[in-house]
Enzyme design. Structure first.
Site, PDB file in Angstrom:
ATOM      1  N   ASN A 110       0.826  -1.205   0.000  1.00 52.45           N
ATOM      2  CA  ASN A 110       0.000   0.000   0.000  1.00 52.45           C
ATOM      3  C   ASN A 110       0.858   1.251   0.000  1.00 52.45           C
ATOM      4  OD1 ASN A 110      -2.055  -1.840   0.203  1.00 52.45           O
ATOM      5  ND2 ASN A 110      -2.379  -1.551   2.395  1.00 52.45           N
ATOM      6  N   ASP A 112      -0.601   4.207   1.002  1.00 51.65           N
ATOM      7  CA  ASP A 112      -1.457   5.171   1.723  1.00 51.65           C
ATOM      8  C   ASP A 112      -0.902   5.639   3.061  1.00 51.65           C
ATOM      9  OD1 ASP A 112      -3.721   2.372   2.411  1.00 51.65           O
ATOM     10  OD2 ASP A 112      -1.945   3.034   3.524  1.00 51.65           O
ATOM     11  N   HIS A 127       5.900  -0.700  -2.697  1.00 54.80           N
ATOM     12  CA  HIS A 127       5.462  -0.012  -3.912  1.00 54.80           C
ATOM     13  C   HIS A 127       5.499   1.501  -3.759  1.00 54.80           C
ATOM     14  CE1 HIS A 127       3.045  -3.869  -5.118  1.00 54.80           C
ATOM     15  NE2 HIS A 127       4.351  -4.006  -5.247  1.00 54.80           N
ATOM     16  N   CYS A 138      14.704  13.955 -14.326  1.00 52.22           N
ATOM     17  CA  CYS A 138      16.016  13.933 -13.626  1.00 52.22           C
ATOM     18  C   CYS A 138      15.930  13.216 -12.275  1.00 52.22           C
ATOM     19  CB  CYS A 138      16.512  15.366 -13.434  1.00 52.22           C
ATOM     20  SG  CYS A 138      15.587  16.305 -12.196  1.00 52.22           S
ATOM     21  N   CYS A 158       9.356  20.287 -12.899  1.00 50.45           N
ATOM     22  CA  CYS A 158      10.588  20.223 -12.099  1.00 50.45           C
ATOM     23  C   CYS A 158      11.295  21.583 -12.118  1.00 50.45           C
ATOM     24  CB  CYS A 158      11.490  19.142 -12.686  1.00 50.45           C
ATOM     25  SG  CYS A 158      13.135  19.081 -11.941  1.00 50.45           S
ATOM     26  N   GLY A 198      -5.005  -9.095   3.383  1.00 51.10           N
ATOM     27  CA  GLY A 198      -5.666  -8.151   2.485  1.00 51.10           C
ATOM     28  C   GLY A 198      -4.991  -7.974   1.150  1.00 51.10           C
ATOM     29  N   SER A 200      -4.525  -9.831  -2.858  1.00 53.97           N
ATOM     30  CA  SER A 200      -4.973 -10.867  -3.797  1.00 53.97           C
ATOM     31  C   SER A 200      -3.799 -11.750  -4.205  1.00 53.97           C
ATOM     32  CB  SER A 200      -5.581 -10.198  -5.035  1.00 53.97           C
ATOM     33  OG  SER A 200      -4.613  -9.316  -5.602  1.00 53.97           O
ATOM     34  N   PRO A 225     -11.207 -12.111   3.165  1.00 47.63           N
ATOM     35  CA  PRO A 225     -12.563 -12.683   3.050  1.00 47.63           C
ATOM     36  C   PRO A 225     -12.685 -13.632   1.856  1.00 47.63           C
ATOM     37  CG  PRO A 225     -12.642 -10.276   3.183  1.00 47.63           C
ATOM     38  CD  PRO A 225     -11.214 -10.654   3.046  1.00 47.63           C
TER      39      PRO A 225
HETATM   40  C1  BV8 Z   1       8.790  -5.518 -11.263  1.00 46.13           C
HETATM   41  C2  BV8 Z   1       1.266   1.225  -8.027  1.00 46.13           C
HETATM   42  C3  BV8 Z   1      10.767  -5.928 -12.552  1.00 46.13           C
HETATM   43  C4  BV8 Z   1       1.155   1.968  -6.768  1.00 46.13           C
HETATM   44  C5  BV8 Z   1       1.188  -1.160  -8.244  1.00 46.13           C
HETATM   45  C6  BV8 Z   1       6.689 -12.225 -12.089  1.00 46.13           C
HETATM   46  C7  BV8 Z   1       5.600 -12.985 -12.473  1.00 46.13           C
HETATM   47  C8  BV8 Z   1       4.498 -12.389 -13.113  1.00 46.13           C
HETATM   48  C9  BV8 Z   1       4.479 -11.014 -13.382  1.00 46.13           C
HETATM   49  C10 BV8 Z   1       5.562 -10.278 -13.003  1.00 46.13           C
HETATM   50  C11 BV8 Z   1       6.653 -10.858 -12.352  1.00 46.13           C
HETATM   51  N1  BV8 Z   1       7.549  -9.870 -12.078  1.00 46.13           N
HETATM   52  C12 BV8 Z   1       7.088  -8.694 -12.539  1.00 46.13           C
HETATM   53  C13 BV8 Z   1       5.860  -8.911 -13.107  1.00 46.13           C
HETATM   54  C14 BV8 Z   1       5.027  -7.889 -13.730  1.00 46.13           C
HETATM   55  C15 BV8 Z   1       4.165  -7.171 -12.678  1.00 46.13           C
HETATM   56  C16 BV8 Z   1       3.102  -8.068 -12.102  1.00 46.13           C
HETATM   57  O1  BV8 Z   1       3.287  -8.660 -11.043  1.00 46.13           O
HETATM   58  N2  BV8 Z   1       1.989  -8.146 -12.774  1.00 46.13           N
HETATM   59  C17 BV8 Z   1       0.892  -8.965 -12.258  1.00 46.13           C
HETATM   60  C18 BV8 Z   1      -0.411  -8.188 -12.374  1.00 46.13           C
HETATM   61  C19 BV8 Z   1       0.881 -10.272 -12.992  1.00 46.13           C
HETATM   62  N3  BV8 Z   1       5.013  -6.659 -11.601  1.00 46.13           N
HETATM   63  C20 BV8 Z   1       5.672  -5.498 -11.778  1.00 46.13           C
HETATM   64  O2  BV8 Z   1       5.649  -4.874 -12.819  1.00 46.13           O
HETATM   65  C21 BV8 Z   1       6.492  -4.998 -10.597  1.00 46.13           C
HETATM   66  N4  BV8 Z   1       7.796  -4.606 -11.086  1.00 46.13           N
HETATM   67  O3  BV8 Z   1       8.702  -6.645 -10.910  1.00 46.13           O
HETATM   68  O4  BV8 Z   1       9.893  -4.987 -11.949  1.00 46.13           O
HETATM   69  C22 BV8 Z   1      10.120  -6.325 -13.859  1.00 46.13           C
HETATM   70  C23 BV8 Z   1       9.726  -5.332 -14.732  1.00 46.13           C
HETATM   71  C24 BV8 Z   1       9.117  -5.713 -15.935  1.00 46.13           C
HETATM   72  C25 BV8 Z   1       8.871  -7.067 -16.225  1.00 46.13           C
HETATM   73  C26 BV8 Z   1       9.272  -8.049 -15.307  1.00 46.13           C
HETATM   74  C27 BV8 Z   1       9.906  -7.672 -14.119  1.00 46.13           C
HETATM   75  C28 BV8 Z   1       5.845  -3.737  -9.993  1.00 46.13           C
HETATM   76  C29 BV8 Z   1       4.657  -4.105  -9.180  1.00 46.13           C
HETATM   77  C30 BV8 Z   1       4.058  -2.843  -8.523  1.00 46.13           C
HETATM   78  C31 BV8 Z   1       2.997  -2.295  -9.400  1.00 46.13           C
HETATM   79  N5  BV8 Z   1       2.361  -1.138  -8.759  1.00 46.13           N
HETATM   80  N6  BV8 Z   1       0.570  -0.051  -7.898  1.00 46.13           N
HETATM   81  C32 BV8 Z   1      -0.284   2.402  -6.618  1.00 46.13           C
HETATM   82  O5  BV8 Z   1      -0.756   3.179  -7.457  1.00 46.13           O
HETATM   83  O6  BV8 Z   1      -0.892   1.939  -5.650  1.00 46.13           O
HETATM   84  S1  BV8 Z   1       0.401  -2.646  -8.046  1.00 46.13           S
HETATM   85  C33 BV8 Z   1      -1.047  -2.521  -7.201  1.00 46.13           C
HETATM   86  O7  BV8 Z   1      -1.420  -3.881  -6.935  1.00 46.13           O
HETATM   87  C34 BV8 Z   1      -0.971  -1.854  -5.839  1.00 46.13           C
HETATM   88  O8  BV8 Z   1       0.325  -1.471  -5.444  1.00 46.13           O
HETATM   89  C35 BV8 Z   1      -1.463  -2.969  -4.912  1.00 46.13           C
HETATM   90  O9  BV8 Z   1      -0.942  -2.852  -3.669  1.00 46.13           O
HETATM   91  C36 BV8 Z   1      -0.962  -4.144  -5.641  1.00 46.13           C
HETATM   92  C37 BV8 Z   1      -1.452  -5.488  -5.198  1.00 46.13           C
HETATM   93  O10 BV8 Z   1      -2.864  -5.422  -5.071  1.00 46.13           O
HETATM   94  P1  BV8 Z   1      -3.475  -5.783  -3.639  1.00 46.13           P
HETATM   95  O11 BV8 Z   1      -2.847  -4.891  -2.623  1.00 46.13           O
HETATM   96  O12 BV8 Z   1      -3.380  -7.241  -3.401  1.00 46.13           O
HETATM   97  O13 BV8 Z   1      -4.970  -5.306  -3.811  1.00 46.13           O
HETATM   98  P2  BV8 Z   1      -6.143  -6.102  -4.567  1.00 46.13           P
HETATM   99  O14 BV8 Z   1      -7.247  -5.137  -4.786  1.00 46.13           O
HETATM  100  O15 BV8 Z   1      -5.585  -6.872  -5.712  1.00 46.13           O
HETATM  101  O16 BV8 Z   1      -6.607  -7.188  -3.489  1.00 46.13           O
HETATM  102  C38 BV8 Z   1      -7.217  -6.752  -2.283  1.00 46.13           C
HETATM  103  C39 BV8 Z   1      -7.520  -7.999  -1.491  1.00 46.13           C
HETATM  104  O17 BV8 Z   1      -8.040  -7.611  -0.230  1.00 46.13           O
HETATM  105  C40 BV8 Z   1      -8.565  -8.898  -2.143  1.00 46.13           C
HETATM  106  O18 BV8 Z   1      -8.068 -10.227  -2.180  1.00 46.13           O
HETATM  107  C41 BV8 Z   1      -9.783  -8.798  -1.202  1.00 46.13           C
HETATM  108  O19 BV8 Z   1     -10.453 -10.040  -1.082  1.00 46.13           O
HETATM  109  C42 BV8 Z   1      -9.131  -8.444   0.116  1.00 46.13           C
HETATM  110  N7  BV8 Z   1      -9.962  -7.679   1.034  1.00 46.13           N
HETATM  111  C43 BV8 Z   1     -10.982  -6.819   0.755  1.00 46.13           C
HETATM  112  N8  BV8 Z   1     -11.464  -6.303   1.909  1.00 46.13           N
HETATM  113  C44 BV8 Z   1     -10.723  -6.845   2.926  1.00 46.13           C
HETATM  114  C45 BV8 Z   1      -9.766  -7.717   2.375  1.00 46.13           C
HETATM  115  N9  BV8 Z   1      -8.884  -8.406   3.115  1.00 46.13           N
HETATM  116  C46 BV8 Z   1      -8.947  -8.240   4.460  1.00 46.13           C
HETATM  117  N10 BV8 Z   1      -9.830  -7.415   5.068  1.00 46.13           N
HETATM  118  C47 BV8 Z   1     -10.728  -6.716   4.337  1.00 46.13           C
HETATM  119  N11 BV8 Z   1     -11.619  -5.904   4.965  1.00 46.13           N
HETATM  120 ZN    ZN Z   2      13.919  17.318 -13.264  1.00 51.04          ZN
END
Ligand code: BV8
Ligand code: ZN
Length: 263
Positions: A110, A112, A127, A138, A158, A198, A200, A225
């Protein structure tokens, strides 16, 4: 709460009572009860926009104003929300462990900063964060405080090179901060108990941390959940809201402690 959930909570508390190293990975779900939208839930952010359009450098270069305004909207929400009992319970767990010579490492996806506001310390922001900004050209840090100028509708420029300013978050296709990821990986390798809360468990490399912990013998707890790709590997799963069950785990700890002192 049904008896099965009570038993699971007591099982977790028992494990924590003998743990010295605990590692926690959180995702958007832990902030849901504070009123912060998640990404992949039915009414989540990604249902309205595609991740690559907003949370990627390409998306920013293609439409800097849209991406900047998306973050401005999220910053506006964060001005109005507060940490929930789930955030507070994790800060309490960290203090509880430290009083017993143990250690809790909290790695969050997160941006936040609600964990910081709840009192957690040394939080690993995998993240980045939505508060700080830097130049997309830059990379110099840029002083922009949302509350001073909430109507800023396009990325500021900038002062050094005129490049467009971006939020200090990690976008898709960008590397996570190397030192932060290394610290999270080390804490996952060396912990007795690992909590995935929390999330996925879809975004890598963060989603790989619970598997690293499991592979190194940790007791793996998932709090969500809904089922995720991680659920089948977990030793205990609480299909519940983190804001509800984390305080119950803390409560079980203190009653467990009374139990042992009375024994
Ligand atoms: C990287 C920006 C090197 C900030 C975000 C290996 C395998 C496969 C793919 C990849 C890999 N390595 C890299 C990748 C590509 C990619 C990736 O993983 N893609 C996925 C979609 C397949 N990863 C990247 O690009 C990462 N960089 O590895 O660099 C590289 C580069 C290029 C190619 C290869 C390698 C960068 C990842 C970061 C991306 N930035 N956001 C922002 O704006 O916030 S990701 C975004 O998703 C957020 O940061 C968020 O935190 C993150 C994960 O999501 P979750 O936090 O899990 O949230 P979500 O909504 O999905 O789930 C919420 C869950 O909560 C649900 O399950 C729900 O049931 C539950 N819930 C709901 N209410 C409650 C609850 N749980 C408890 N209590 C409740 N009340
Ligand atoms: Zn600059």
């Amino acid at each position: 709460m049904n008896t099965e959930q009570i038993e699971r909570i007591e099982h977790i508390a028992k494990r924590l009572a003998t743990a010295t190293r605990v590692t926690v990975l959180t995702g958007a779900g832990i902030s849901a009860e504070s009123g912060v939208a998640t990404f992949r839930d039915p009414n989540g952010i990604w249902t309205k926009f595609k991740p690559e359009e907003l949370a990627s450098m390409d998306g920013f270069l293609k439409n800097p104003n849209l991406v900047w305004q998306w973050y401005q909207g999220r910053r506006d929400v964060l001005e109005k929300v507060v940490p929930n009992p789930g955030h507070t319970a994790l800060a309490e767990l960290q203090r509880w462990l430290e009083t017993r010579g143990g250690r809790l490492t909290l790695a969050t996806q997160n941006v936040d900063r609600l964990h910081h506001r709840a009192g957690s310390t040394d939080v690993l922001e995998l993240h980045g964060n939505i508060v700080e900004n830097y130049c997309s050209r830059c990379r110099k840090p840029h002083e922009y405080v949302f509350s001073d100028n909430p109507d800023q509708r396009e990325p500021p420029r900038c002062t050094y090179c005129g490049g467009q300013i971006r939020p200090a978050v990690v976008w898709f296709g960008e590397l996570l901060p190397v030192d932060v990821l290394a610290a999270a990986e080390a804490a996952s390798e060396q912990c007795d108990v690992f909590f995935s809360i929390g999330t996925s468990a879809e975004v890598y490399p963060a989603a790989g941390l619970p598997i690293v912990a499991k592979r190194n013998g940790a007791f793996l707890v998932e709090i969500n959940p809904n089922a995720t790709a991680l659920t089948r590997y977990a030793d205990v799963v609480l299909h519940a809201a983190s804001g509800a069950v984390l305080p119950q785990i803390i409560e079980a700890l203190s009653s467990d402690k009374e139990q042992t002192t009375n024994d």
